[in-house]
Design a protein around this motif. Sequence first.
Motif, PDB file in Angstrom:
ATOM      1  N   GLU A 165       0.820  -1.165  -0.131  1.00 54.57           N
ATOM      2  CA  GLU A 165       0.001  -0.027  -0.383  1.00 54.57           C
ATOM      3  C   GLU A 165       0.553   1.171   0.252  1.00 54.57           C
ATOM      4  O   GLU A 165       0.294   2.500  -0.517  1.00 54.57           O
ATOM      5  CB  GLU A 165      -0.792   0.253   1.289  1.00 54.57           C
ATOM      6  N   HIS A 169       0.222   4.559  -3.213  1.00 53.37           N
ATOM      7  CA  HIS A 169       0.363   5.510  -2.708  1.00 53.37           C
ATOM      8  C   HIS A 169       1.405   6.524  -3.271  1.00 53.37           C
ATOM      9  O   HIS A 169       0.968   7.697  -3.600  1.00 53.37           O
ATOM     10  CB  HIS A 169      -0.002   5.391  -0.904  1.00 53.37           C
ATOM     11  N   ASP A 170       2.871   6.173  -2.867  1.00 57.25           N
ATOM     12  CA  ASP A 170       3.136   6.853  -4.270  1.00 57.25           C
ATOM     13  C   ASP A 170       3.391   7.253  -5.327  1.00 57.25           C
ATOM     14  O   ASP A 170       3.676   8.253  -5.283  1.00 57.25           O
ATOM     15  CB  ASP A 170       5.003   6.141  -3.404  1.00 57.25           C
ATOM     16  N   ARG A 200      -0.242   6.020  -7.292  1.00 54.70           N
ATOM     17  CA  ARG A 200      -1.438   6.554  -7.624  1.00 54.70           C
ATOM     18  C   ARG A 200      -1.841   7.734  -6.843  1.00 54.70           C
ATOM     19  O   ARG A 200      -2.791   8.587  -6.748  1.00 54.70           O
ATOM     20  CB  ARG A 200      -2.274   5.773  -7.346  1.00 54.70           C
ATOM     21  N   GLY A 201      -1.824   8.170  -5.250  1.00 59.28           N
ATOM     22  CA  GLY A 201      -1.868   9.357  -4.392  1.00 59.28           C
ATOM     23  C   GLY A 201      -3.423   8.513  -4.130  1.00 59.28           C
ATOM     24  O   GLY A 201      -3.037   7.223  -3.199  1.00 59.28           O
ATOM     25  N   ASP A 202      -3.914   9.944  -3.702  1.00 59.06           N
ATOM     26  CA  ASP A 202      -5.441   8.730  -3.882  1.00 59.06           C
ATOM     27  C   ASP A 202      -6.364   8.468  -4.272  1.00 59.06           C
ATOM     28  O   ASP A 202      -7.754   8.586  -4.177  1.00 59.06           O
ATOM     29  CB  ASP A 202      -6.328   9.806  -2.426  1.00 59.06           C
ATOM     30  N   ARG A 203      -5.689   8.550  -6.102  1.00 59.20           N
ATOM     31  CA  ARG A 203      -6.307   8.241  -6.873  1.00 59.20           C
ATOM     32  C   ARG A 203      -6.458   6.390  -7.825  1.00 59.20           C
ATOM     33  O   ARG A 203      -7.677   6.344  -8.361  1.00 59.20           O
ATOM     34  CB  ARG A 203      -6.168   8.949  -8.055  1.00 59.20           C
TER      35      ARG A 203
END
Length: 285
Positions: free
Chosen positions: A251, A255-256, A258-261
């Motif tokens: 995860e 997150h690095d 796609r971020g929150d997308r």
Amino acid sequence: MASLAHADTVRWVAQDMPPHFHFQDGHAPRSVAELGRGEVDGFMRVLLPRMAGFRHEFVEASTARYEALSRSGQTLCSTLHVRTPERLDWLYFSHLYPPLVSREIHVIVRRDALARVMQGAPADGRVVLADLLQRPELRLLLARDRAFGPQIDPLLGRHAVPRLAVGAQLSSQLLDMLRAGRMDYTLDYPAVMQDHLKRIGDPGALVALPVTEGRSTLLATVSCSRTPEGRRHIEAIDAAVRALAREPDREAWVHDWRGDRVMPQDMRRLNAYMDERARGGPRIE
């Protein structure tokens, strides 16, 4: 680990295709740190530091130049080119991650031509590209060397579709021509269209229409020239993907990247794919 001075250098094809691959300040990245955070360059930002002993350079190059350099014996690699049978003559391929929601090709039209293009389309709003290609009054224009995957490419091959030689900023050039009325529609990702319109300050000029044949590729691919050096590089890239898949805190790197997308359906597909990659061996052809 090899010292940086003596490290093997991977030369990557760079094309300005925001939001998938984005040139900062109008030029190709000069280092991994200058990679953007789109779908493609963002994944490279995560993956490339896992390739111990390798340096990375980025070369602004059209698809035609990529092919010409590869066929001449030079070695480049790319995360921007889908696998086609013809490209296997000059490229090795592996793959990186499963299809994301953003990887669905759409028909891009001018808003003032929307009603004409949608004439006779199904009620669900998803157009059938095969039907559009049967309508000679609608002009389609595409980049000369661009491939769209196993569903769309055979359709295009059965029609005399004009192809334009464009450079490494192919999407912006074609979308500008569409806005100017040089054709009635083209094919691209909706996120590419949205980013282009945002940059030029005309957010309502174009519309993206989903098509039944729209998924461009089943897997995001990576390729390297079919040379001895290219074989060594594709093997190292494939090994880095498998190492990434085995990392316990998946995860964190997602997150690095796609971020929150990350949509829930994307995360389910990504986890299933990475589980298989973590267990399996090299996937190179």
